[in-house]
Motif scaffolding. Structure first.
Motif, PDB file in Angstrom:
ATOM      1  N   ALA A 133      31.291  24.988  15.473  1.00  0.00           N
ATOM      2  CA  ALA A 133      30.674  26.318  15.408  1.00  0.00           C
ATOM      3  C   ALA A 133      29.380  26.251  14.609  1.00  0.00           C
ATOM      4  O   ALA A 133      29.278  25.547  13.602  1.00  0.00           O
ATOM      5  CB  ALA A 133      31.639  27.304  14.777  1.00  0.00           C
ATOM      6  N   ILE A 134      28.412  26.978  15.087  1.00  0.00           N
ATOM      7  CA  ILE A 134      27.115  27.032  14.405  1.00  0.00           C
ATOM      8  C   ILE A 134      27.005  28.380  13.714  1.00  0.00           C
ATOM      9  O   ILE A 134      27.220  29.429  14.323  1.00  0.00           O
ATOM     10  CB  ILE A 134      25.966  26.854  15.419  1.00  0.00           C
ATOM     11  CG1 ILE A 134      26.105  25.501  16.109  1.00  0.00           C
ATOM     12  CG2 ILE A 134      24.612  27.011  14.731  1.00  0.00           C
ATOM     13  CD1 ILE A 134      25.133  25.304  17.240  1.00  0.00           C
ATOM     14  N   ASP A 135      26.660  28.331  12.434  1.00  0.00           N
ATOM     15  CA  ASP A 135      26.473  29.564  11.669  1.00  0.00           C
ATOM     16  C   ASP A 135      25.152  30.175  12.096  1.00  0.00           C
ATOM     17  O   ASP A 135      24.089  29.589  11.907  1.00  0.00           O
ATOM     18  CB  ASP A 135      26.494  29.244  10.175  1.00  0.00           C
ATOM     19  CG  ASP A 135      26.448  30.491   9.318  1.00  0.00           C
ATOM     20  OD1 ASP A 135      26.613  31.595   9.877  1.00  0.00           O
ATOM     21  OD2 ASP A 135      26.265  30.349   8.104  1.00  0.00           O
ATOM     22  N   ALA A 136      25.199  31.372  12.651  1.00  0.00           N
ATOM     23  CA  ALA A 136      24.012  32.009  13.222  1.00  0.00           C
ATOM     24  C   ALA A 136      23.273  32.885  12.220  1.00  0.00           C
ATOM     25  O   ALA A 136      22.244  33.456  12.552  1.00  0.00           O
ATOM     26  CB  ALA A 136      24.400  32.824  14.447  1.00  0.00           C
ATOM     27  N   THR A 137      23.754  33.049  11.019  1.00  0.00           N
ATOM     28  CA  THR A 137      23.054  33.889  10.043  1.00  0.00           C
ATOM     29  C   THR A 137      21.852  33.139   9.518  1.00  0.00           C
ATOM     30  O   THR A 137      21.903  31.972   9.170  1.00  0.00           O
ATOM     31  CB  THR A 137      23.980  34.258   8.876  1.00  0.00           C
ATOM     32  OG1 THR A 137      24.414  33.063   8.238  1.00  0.00           O
ATOM     33  CG2 THR A 137      25.170  35.061   9.366  1.00  0.00           C
ATOM     34  N   GLN A 138      20.736  33.835   9.505  1.00  0.00           N
ATOM     35  CA  GLN A 138      19.501  33.203   9.057  1.00  0.00           C
ATOM     36  C   GLN A 138      18.808  34.090   8.032  1.00  0.00           C
ATOM     37  O   GLN A 138      18.833  35.317   8.139  1.00  0.00           O
ATOM     38  CB  GLN A 138      18.538  33.001  10.227  1.00  0.00           C
ATOM     39  CG  GLN A 138      19.078  32.088  11.286  1.00  0.00           C
ATOM     40  CD  GLN A 138      18.096  31.973  12.442  1.00  0.00           C
ATOM     41  OE1 GLN A 138      17.022  32.550  12.433  1.00  0.00           O
ATOM     42  NE2 GLN A 138      18.484  31.215  13.459  1.00  0.00           N
ATOM     43  N   ASP A 139      18.219  33.479   7.073  1.00  0.00           N
ATOM     44  CA  ASP A 139      17.346  34.190   6.138  1.00  0.00           C
ATOM     45  C   ASP A 139      15.936  34.085   6.652  1.00  0.00           C
ATOM     46  O   ASP A 139      15.350  33.000   6.624  1.00  0.00           O
ATOM     47  CB  ASP A 139      17.424  33.561   4.724  1.00  0.00           C
ATOM     48  CG  ASP A 139      18.478  34.186   3.867  1.00  0.00           C
ATOM     49  OD1 ASP A 139      18.956  35.270   4.241  1.00  0.00           O
ATOM     50  OD2 ASP A 139      18.810  33.597   2.836  1.00  0.00           O
ATOM     51  N   ARG A 140      15.448  35.172   7.173  1.00  0.00           N
ATOM     52  CA  ARG A 140      14.083  35.135   7.697  1.00  0.00           C
ATOM     53  C   ARG A 140      13.118  35.451   6.565  1.00  0.00           C
ATOM     54  O   ARG A 140      13.235  36.459   5.884  1.00  0.00           O
ATOM     55  CB  ARG A 140      13.918  36.143   8.810  1.00  0.00           C
ATOM     56  CG  ARG A 140      14.724  35.769  10.021  1.00  0.00           C
ATOM     57  CD  ARG A 140      14.386  36.675  11.137  1.00  0.00           C
ATOM     58  NE  ARG A 140      15.178  36.270  12.318  1.00  0.00           N
ATOM     59  CZ  ARG A 140      14.914  36.657  13.516  1.00  0.00           C
ATOM     60  NH1 ARG A 140      13.902  37.461  13.756  1.00  0.00           N
ATOM     61  NH2 ARG A 140      15.662  36.260  14.521  1.00  0.00           N
ATOM     62  N   LYS A 141      12.183  34.600   6.423  1.00  0.00           N
ATOM     63  CA  LYS A 141      11.128  34.798   5.439  1.00  0.00           C
ATOM     64  C   LYS A 141       9.808  34.880   6.168  1.00  0.00           C
ATOM     65  O   LYS A 141       9.559  34.127   7.096  1.00  0.00           O
ATOM     66  CB  LYS A 141      11.108  33.660   4.415  1.00  0.00           C
ATOM     67  CG  LYS A 141      12.367  33.612   3.582  1.00  0.00           C
ATOM     68  CD  LYS A 141      12.232  32.592   2.503  1.00  0.00           C
ATOM     69  CE  LYS A 141      13.507  32.587   1.701  1.00  0.00           C
ATOM     70  NZ  LYS A 141      13.474  31.673   0.607  1.00  0.00           N
ATOM     71  N   GLN A 142       9.011  35.779   5.713  1.00  0.00           N
ATOM     72  CA  GLN A 142       7.702  35.952   6.329  1.00  0.00           C
ATOM     73  C   GLN A 142       6.729  34.999   5.659  1.00  0.00           C
ATOM     74  O   GLN A 142       6.686  34.882   4.452  1.00  0.00           O
ATOM     75  CB  GLN A 142       7.243  37.407   6.165  1.00  0.00           C
ATOM     76  CG  GLN A 142       5.969  37.677   6.920  1.00  0.00           C
ATOM     77  CD  GLN A 142       5.617  39.162   6.840  1.00  0.00           C
ATOM     78  OE1 GLN A 142       6.250  39.934   6.124  1.00  0.00           O
ATOM     79  NE2 GLN A 142       4.610  39.558   7.564  1.00  0.00           N
ATOM     80  N   ILE A 143       5.949  34.364   6.493  1.00  0.00           N
ATOM     81  CA  ILE A 143       4.951  33.440   5.986  1.00  0.00           C
ATOM     82  C   ILE A 143       3.585  34.103   6.118  1.00  0.00           C
ATOM     83  O   ILE A 143       3.197  34.539   7.195  1.00  0.00           O
ATOM     84  CB  ILE A 143       4.972  32.102   6.756  1.00  0.00           C
ATOM     85  CG1 ILE A 143       6.336  31.446   6.605  1.00  0.00           C
ATOM     86  CG2 ILE A 143       3.844  31.182   6.276  1.00  0.00           C
ATOM     87  CD1 ILE A 143       6.490  30.202   7.407  1.00  0.00           C
ATOM     88  N   ASN A 144       2.878  34.223   5.031  1.00  0.00           N
ATOM     89  CA  ASN A 144       1.529  34.792   5.041  1.00  0.00           C
ATOM     90  C   ASN A 144       0.506  33.678   5.020  1.00  0.00           C
ATOM     91  O   ASN A 144       0.572  32.792   4.197  1.00  0.00           O
ATOM     92  CB  ASN A 144       1.304  35.727   3.847  1.00  0.00           C
ATOM     93  CG  ASN A 144       2.221  36.930   3.894  1.00  0.00           C
ATOM     94  OD1 ASN A 144       2.523  37.433   4.967  1.00  0.00           O
ATOM     95  ND2 ASN A 144       2.642  37.384   2.734  1.00  0.00           N
ATOM     96  N   ALA A 145      -0.455  33.821   5.915  1.00  0.00           N
ATOM     97  CA  ALA A 145      -1.493  32.799   5.942  1.00  0.00           C
ATOM     98  C   ALA A 145      -2.831  33.382   5.635  1.00  0.00           C
ATOM     99  O   ALA A 145      -3.202  34.440   5.920  1.00  0.00           O
ATOM    100  CB  ALA A 145      -1.513  32.107   7.278  1.00  0.00           C
TER     101      ALA A 145
END
Length: 145
Positions: A133-145
């Protein structure tokens, strides 16, 4: 009376005694028994040809993933019989199989029918294919450029 003419018979017998070539096993030097091995579903099947061998004379041992099969065929005739032809091998037959870690040596099943010893060795649970099983929870972080 059964008679057979073979001018090379004595030479073959001498060669077998001297070189041990294709000779049946003696009680001090076992012969190899023919076998077939294949995988059938979730088990490994091994079949050994042991015609004329009593099931009571077959020994199966497993030690450190080494399976040892030993069988003995003794003559079934009375002492006062005068043999004319004796071609059927007598004595001890032996075979060793090295079982891999993928086989479950604790649950081997053995059966003997019509001169064929059949061993069924299950594939171990750890070696069977399985889904991860693959854990589908992700911490999305925004990348500013």
């Amino acid at each position: 009376m059964l008679m057979r003419t073979d001018p090379f018979r004595e030479f073959d017998r001498l060669a077998q005694q001297v070189f041990g070539a294709a000779s049946p096993g003696t009680w001090s030097r076992p012969a190899v028994m023919p076998m077939d091995a294949y995988r059938s579903g979730e088990e490994f099947v091994v079949e050994f040809d042991l015609p004329g061998v009593s099931p009571d004379s077959i020994d199966l041992d497993v030690e450190r993933n080494v399976l040892t099969i030993k069988a003995e065929r003794r003559p079934h005739r009375a002492d006062e019989v005068e043999m004319q032809v004796s071609e059927r091998p007598l004595g001890v037959f032996s075979r060793q199989l090295f079982l891999g870690d993928t086989l479950d040596a604790e649950h081997i099943q053995a059966s003997y029918d019509a001169g064929v010893l059949t061993l069924r060795i299950p594939i171990s649970e750890a070696a069977k294919p399985r889904k991860i099983a693959i854990d589908a929870t992700q911490d999305r972080k925004q990348i500013n450029a």
